[in-house]
Motif scaffolding. Structure first.
Motif, PDB file in Angstrom:
ATOM      1  N   ARG A   1       0.855  -1.192   0.000  1.00  0.00           N
ATOM      2  CA  ARG A   1       0.000   0.000   0.000  1.00  0.00           C
ATOM      3  C   ARG A   1       0.889   1.239   0.000  1.00  0.00           C
ATOM      4  O   ARG A   1       1.668   1.449   0.933  1.00  0.00           O
ATOM      5  N   LEU A   2       0.753   2.056  -1.027  1.00  0.00           N
ATOM      6  CA  LEU A   2       1.547   3.263  -1.168  1.00  0.00           C
ATOM      7  C   LEU A   2       0.814   4.442  -0.528  1.00  0.00           C
ATOM      8  O   LEU A   2      -0.257   4.837  -1.003  1.00  0.00           O
TER       9      LEU A   2
ATOM     10  N   LEU B   1       3.896   9.139 -10.077  1.00  0.00           N
ATOM     11  CA  LEU B   1       3.262   8.317 -11.104  1.00  0.00           C
ATOM     12  C   LEU B   1       4.320   7.627 -11.966  1.00  0.00           C
ATOM     13  O   LEU B   1       4.168   6.444 -12.310  1.00  0.00           O
ATOM     14  N   LYS B   2       5.390   8.333 -12.286  1.00  0.00           N
ATOM     15  CA  LYS B   2       6.455   7.707 -13.067  1.00  0.00           C
ATOM     16  C   LYS B   2       7.075   6.550 -12.297  1.00  0.00           C
ATOM     17  O   LYS B   2       7.362   5.487 -12.874  1.00  0.00           O
ATOM     18  N   PHE B   3       7.277   6.737 -10.993  1.00  0.00           N
ATOM     19  CA  PHE B   3       7.816   5.644 -10.194  1.00  0.00           C
ATOM     20  C   PHE B   3       6.888   4.429 -10.229  1.00  0.00           C
ATOM     21  O   PHE B   3       7.333   3.283 -10.393  1.00  0.00           O
ATOM     22  N   ILE B   4       5.594   4.670 -10.093  1.00  0.00           N
ATOM     23  CA  ILE B   4       4.626   3.567 -10.110  1.00  0.00           C
ATOM     24  C   ILE B   4       4.642   2.862 -11.458  1.00  0.00           C
ATOM     25  O   ILE B   4       4.654   1.623 -11.537  1.00  0.00           O
ATOM     26  N   THR B   5       4.651   3.636 -12.529  1.00  0.00           N
ATOM     27  CA  THR B   5       4.640   3.007 -13.858  1.00  0.00           C
ATOM     28  C   THR B   5       5.959   2.288 -14.147  1.00  0.00           C
ATOM     29  O   THR B   5       5.957   1.218 -14.770  1.00  0.00           O
ATOM     30  N   ASP B   6       7.064   2.859 -13.685  1.00  0.00           N
ATOM     31  CA  ASP B   6       8.346   2.165 -13.848  1.00  0.00           C
ATOM     32  C   ASP B   6       8.338   0.840 -13.090  1.00  0.00           C
ATOM     33  O   ASP B   6       8.874  -0.177 -13.571  1.00  0.00           O
ATOM     34  N   SER B   7       7.718   0.838 -11.908  1.00  0.00           N
ATOM     35  CA  SER B   7       7.628  -0.394 -11.111  1.00  0.00           C
ATOM     36  C   SER B   7       6.745  -1.425 -11.796  1.00  0.00           C
ATOM     37  O   SER B   7       7.022  -2.632 -11.758  1.00  0.00           O
ATOM     38  N   ILE B   8       5.664  -0.963 -12.414  1.00  0.00           N
ATOM     39  CA  ILE B   8       4.772  -1.869 -13.144  1.00  0.00           C
ATOM     40  C   ILE B   8       5.554  -2.605 -14.234  1.00  0.00           C
ATOM     41  O   ILE B   8       5.430  -3.824 -14.395  1.00  0.00           O
TER      42      ILE B   8
ATOM     43  N   GLN C   1      -7.671   6.679  -0.371  1.00  0.00           N
ATOM     44  CA  GLN C   1      -6.860   7.495  -1.277  1.00  0.00           C
ATOM     45  C   GLN C   1      -5.415   6.999  -1.404  1.00  0.00           C
ATOM     46  O   GLN C   1      -4.496   7.791  -1.597  1.00  0.00           O
ATOM     47  N   THR C   2      -5.224   5.713  -1.306  1.00  0.00           N
ATOM     48  CA  THR C   2      -3.909   5.129  -1.561  1.00  0.00           C
ATOM     49  C   THR C   2      -3.967   4.316  -2.847  1.00  0.00           C
ATOM     50  O   THR C   2      -5.038   4.093  -3.417  1.00  0.00           O
ATOM     51  N   ILE C   3      -2.789   3.858  -3.281  1.00  0.00           N
ATOM     52  CA  ILE C   3      -2.712   2.933  -4.411  1.00  0.00           C
ATOM     53  C   ILE C   3      -2.071   1.653  -3.908  1.00  0.00           C
ATOM     54  O   ILE C   3      -1.003   1.685  -3.298  1.00  0.00           O
ATOM     55  N   GLN C   4      -2.738   0.534  -4.145  1.00  0.00           N
ATOM     56  CA  GLN C   4      -2.209  -0.763  -3.750  1.00  0.00           C
ATOM     57  C   GLN C   4      -1.688  -1.514  -4.969  1.00  0.00           C
ATOM     58  O   GLN C   4      -2.339  -1.555  -6.015  1.00  0.00           O
ATOM     59  N   LEU C   5      -0.508  -2.104  -4.811  1.00  0.00           N
ATOM     60  CA  LEU C   5       0.081  -2.964  -5.829  1.00  0.00           C
ATOM     61  C   LEU C   5      -0.085  -4.406  -5.358  1.00  0.00           C
ATOM     62  O   LEU C   5       0.242  -4.719  -4.212  1.00  0.00           O
ATOM     63  N   HIS C   6      -0.566  -5.280  -6.234  1.00  0.00           N
ATOM     64  CA  HIS C   6      -0.912  -6.639  -5.828  1.00  0.00           C
ATOM     65  C   HIS C   6      -0.110  -7.698  -6.582  1.00  0.00           C
ATOM     66  O   HIS C   6       0.536  -7.415  -7.586  1.00  0.00           O
ATOM     67  N   ASN C   7      -0.200  -8.914  -6.038  1.00  0.00           N
ATOM     68  CA  ASN C   7       0.422 -10.111  -6.635  1.00  0.00           C
ATOM     69  C   ASN C   7       1.941  -9.959  -6.758  1.00  0.00           C
ATOM     70  O   ASN C   7       2.543 -10.358  -7.759  1.00  0.00           O
TER      71      ASN C   7
ATOM     72  N   LEU D   1      10.823   5.198  -1.394  1.00  0.00           N
ATOM     73  CA  LEU D   1      11.290   6.271  -0.511  1.00  0.00           C
ATOM     74  C   LEU D   1      11.969   7.397  -1.283  1.00  0.00           C
ATOM     75  O   LEU D   1      11.879   8.566  -0.906  1.00  0.00           O
ATOM     76  N   ASP D   2      12.653   7.050  -2.351  1.00  0.00           N
ATOM     77  CA  ASP D   2      13.337   8.065  -3.151  1.00  0.00           C
ATOM     78  C   ASP D   2      12.364   8.955  -3.919  1.00  0.00           C
ATOM     79  O   ASP D   2      12.780   9.946  -4.544  1.00  0.00           O
ATOM     80  N   HIS D   3      11.093   8.616  -3.865  1.00  0.00           N
ATOM     81  CA  HIS D   3      10.080   9.388  -4.584  1.00  0.00           C
ATOM     82  C   HIS D   3       9.017   9.933  -3.630  1.00  0.00           C
ATOM     83  O   HIS D   3       7.901  10.245  -4.032  1.00  0.00           O
ATOM     84  N   GLY D   4       9.399  10.021  -2.349  1.00  0.00           N
ATOM     85  CA  GLY D   4       8.493  10.618  -1.378  1.00  0.00           C
ATOM     86  C   GLY D   4       7.345   9.735  -0.961  1.00  0.00           C
ATOM     87  O   GLY D   4       6.372  10.211  -0.368  1.00  0.00           O
ATOM     88  N   ILE D   5       7.414   8.447  -1.246  1.00  0.00           N
ATOM     89  CA  ILE D   5       6.345   7.518  -0.872  1.00  0.00           C
ATOM     90  C   ILE D   5       6.850   6.642   0.269  1.00  0.00           C
ATOM     91  O   ILE D   5       7.799   5.872   0.098  1.00  0.00           O
ATOM     92  N   VAL D   6       6.220   6.773   1.434  1.00  0.00           N
ATOM     93  CA  VAL D   6       6.589   5.972   2.597  1.00  0.00           C
ATOM     94  C   VAL D   6       5.459   4.982   2.864  1.00  0.00           C
ATOM     95  O   VAL D   6       4.325   5.382   3.119  1.00  0.00           O
TER      96      VAL D   6
END
Length: 533
Positions: A51-52, A64-71, A85-91, A105-110
């Motif tokens: 959970r981000l 958003l770029k970090f999330i898409t790069d992770s995808i 109001q969070t974004i969850q990454l699954h599986n 963390l490098d993108h301000g997401i804790v």
């Protein structure tokens, strides 16, 4: 907020996570540990979710770029916008969940404190700062609150989680009047403060504990709430450990006890005033809003100060809202069940990466808004997001469901998908069926108690055998004044489509939309439901 301070914590997270996947740590033990890092093992224990935390649901271009790069990097095949109001990454496998948590963390997401007995993601009206008619922009105060709450994660042991919300208008999109602590904007530029509310079992509206509070003083109220919770919260029985149970414990003395804690915080002499420069957007250079758009940040997003102007282009669409900034628009995108195709997020990023000051806001109903668009930019976003909800009914809310969630009872996503497919075949006029809210269990992650129609996962015995079913709620209402729905009874899952079709036929025959029909016939809905209960 310096995210470097958190990196050491994640070394232990990685060790315990790998021990879990190696079979050295049990599911219950891992759940008790991993939740504090915003991660849980999914049902079956073969994959994880992460959970981000996104204070106010704000997703800058860098995030958003970090999330898409992770995808792309980790082949993520399931994403969920949550009602907090969070974004969850699954599986995610062990490698992915451990790596993403640190890289974020490098993108301000804790992710720290994203689950477990900690302060959760601070919620904010999704269009705060750009919404026409808002009393004022509450987001700078919420950002200050989020930073402060993060400092408590390592210093305060609470009985359960603590949810803090800010609303900018009577629409009350964040349900601030029934959160653990809610700050409700007033027309005079101050806040009313509500305490100890919440959905789920023993649902309670919040107690109005203060009126006309200056925004610079909100941290004193947060500290008072934390102190009250640690004093009167239930550390023995987790089922009764949420703040709303303190209303039962303290009764009529609740406001008095809150005031005592508040007085003590002020008397401590600790200066917790929010500095003027942190809450005055006009003091923030416009260039800072794009900080990190093409690189890393130090973990703190600059407060949004929209300096962009329209270019004369205009747009009209049911999914487009004109902002208070002249010539700018917000585009609404609601993927079915709040689960966008991960590739769609990549498309959205590619579309907005060169658009000045455009960013995303996740809303508490699993919608996302792409804000600060010119008319022509909004048209491009409309095209990119044309796979989302095509009707009011398709914007229905559903939690992630029992196919993934360990504590889930029923698969809320499956039920919603079934109903959406059926409704497309029924082809009722727009507005005939309302937005519904579906939770897979009593936790109310799908906010079933505030929908005109809500379903909560359960079971029903048929010929002595348990059969998949949902508890039906009716007459809930969002906004102000809000109200919780009443429980009507239990309906077999396989019969829910027939019930919804019968309802749609009745409403369609009246020639009215659902809300008008319901206002005129408040008891008729119960009559239609009765044969199925």
């Amino acid at each position: 907020m310096n995210t470097e301070n958190w990196k050491k914590d994640y070394e232990e997270f990685e060790k315990v996570t790998r021990d879990f996947y190696d079979g050295k740590v049990s599911v219950p033990e891992y759940k008790g540990f991993s939740g504090g890092f915003g991660s849980y093992a999914q049902r079956g224990g073969k994959a994880s979710m992460l959970r981000l935390r996104l204070p106010g649901g704000r997703v800058t271009k860098d995030k958003l770029k970090f999330i898409t790069d992770s995808i792309r990097k980790y082949n993520i095949d399931k994403v969920h916008f949550t009602t907090c109001q969070t974004i969850q990454l699954h599986n995610l496998n062990a490698d992915a969940v451990c790596s993403i948590a640190v890289e974020a963390l490098d993108h301000g997401i804790v992710t720290r404190g994203g689950g477990g007995d900690f302060p959760r993601n601070v919620m904010v009206s999704p269009l705060s700062g750009v919404e026409q008619g808002e009393y004022f922009d509450v987001s700078p105060y919420a950002e200050a609150a989020a930073e402060y709450l993060m400092t408590l994660i390592k210093t305060v042991k609470m009985p359960r989680k603590l949810k803090v919300a800010f609303s900018n208008s009577p629409a009350n999109r964040t349900h601030a009047t029934f959160r653990d602590l809610g700050f409700v904007a007033r027309e005079d530029g101050t806040f009313d403060v509500y305490s100890a509310g919440g959905l789920g079992n023993n649902a309670k509206m919040g107690v109005l504990v203060a009126e006309g509070v200056e925004g610079s003083k909100i941290l004193y109220y947060i500290r008072a709430m934390v102190d009250l919770f640690t004093t009167y919260g239930n550390y023995e029985n987790r089922a009764k450990a949420r703040t709303r149970y303190m209303q039962d414990v303290l009764g009529d003395k609740y406001t008095e006890e809150f005031q005592k804690k508040l007085d003590a915080v002020f008397a401590s002499g600790v200066n917790m005033d929010i500095p003027e420069e942190k809450i005055t957007a006009e003091n923030v250079p416009a260039a800072e809003n794009e900080a990190g758009a093409h690189g890393k940040t130090d973990g703190a997003d600059a407060p949004m100060h929209v300096t962009k102007s329209g270019d004369g282009s205009t747009v009209e669409d049911s999914r487009v809202t004109a902002q208070k900034q002249d010539g700018l628009y917000a585009v609404e995108y609601h993927p079915i069940g709040g689960c966008p195709n991960p590739e769609k997020l990549i498309e959205i990023y590619d579309a907005i990466k060169d658009m000045d000051q455009v960013e995303l806001r996740v809303a508490p109903d699993e919608t996302v808004y792409i804000i600060n668009c010119t008319g022509n930019e909004a048209k491009k976003i409309l095209d990119v997001t044309n796979d989302g909800a095509a009707s009011l009914f398709e914007t229905s809310v559903a939690c992630i469901g029992a196919s993934i969630c360990q504590v889930g009872v029923r698969d809320s996503q499956k039920l919603l998908a079934t109903l959406v497919d059926a409704a497309r075949e029924w082809n009722f006029p727009e507005g005939t069926l309302p937005r519904i809210h579906i939770s897979g269990c009593p936790s109310s992650c799908g906010t079933h108690q505030i929908g005109r129609i809500g379903f909560r996962g359960g079971m029903k015995k048929v010929d002595g055998k348990p059969v998949s079913a949902f508890v039906l709620y009716v007459n809930g209402k969002e906004g102000e004044p809000a109200q919780f729905g009443e429980q009507l009874g239990t309906i077999l899952e396989e019969e829910i489509p027939a019930f919804m079709k019968a309802l749609g036929e009745e409403v369609a025959a009246s020639g009215r939309d659902f809300e008008t029909w319901y206002t005129e016939n408040p008891e008729k809905l119960k009559e239609i439901a009765a044969p199925y209960l």
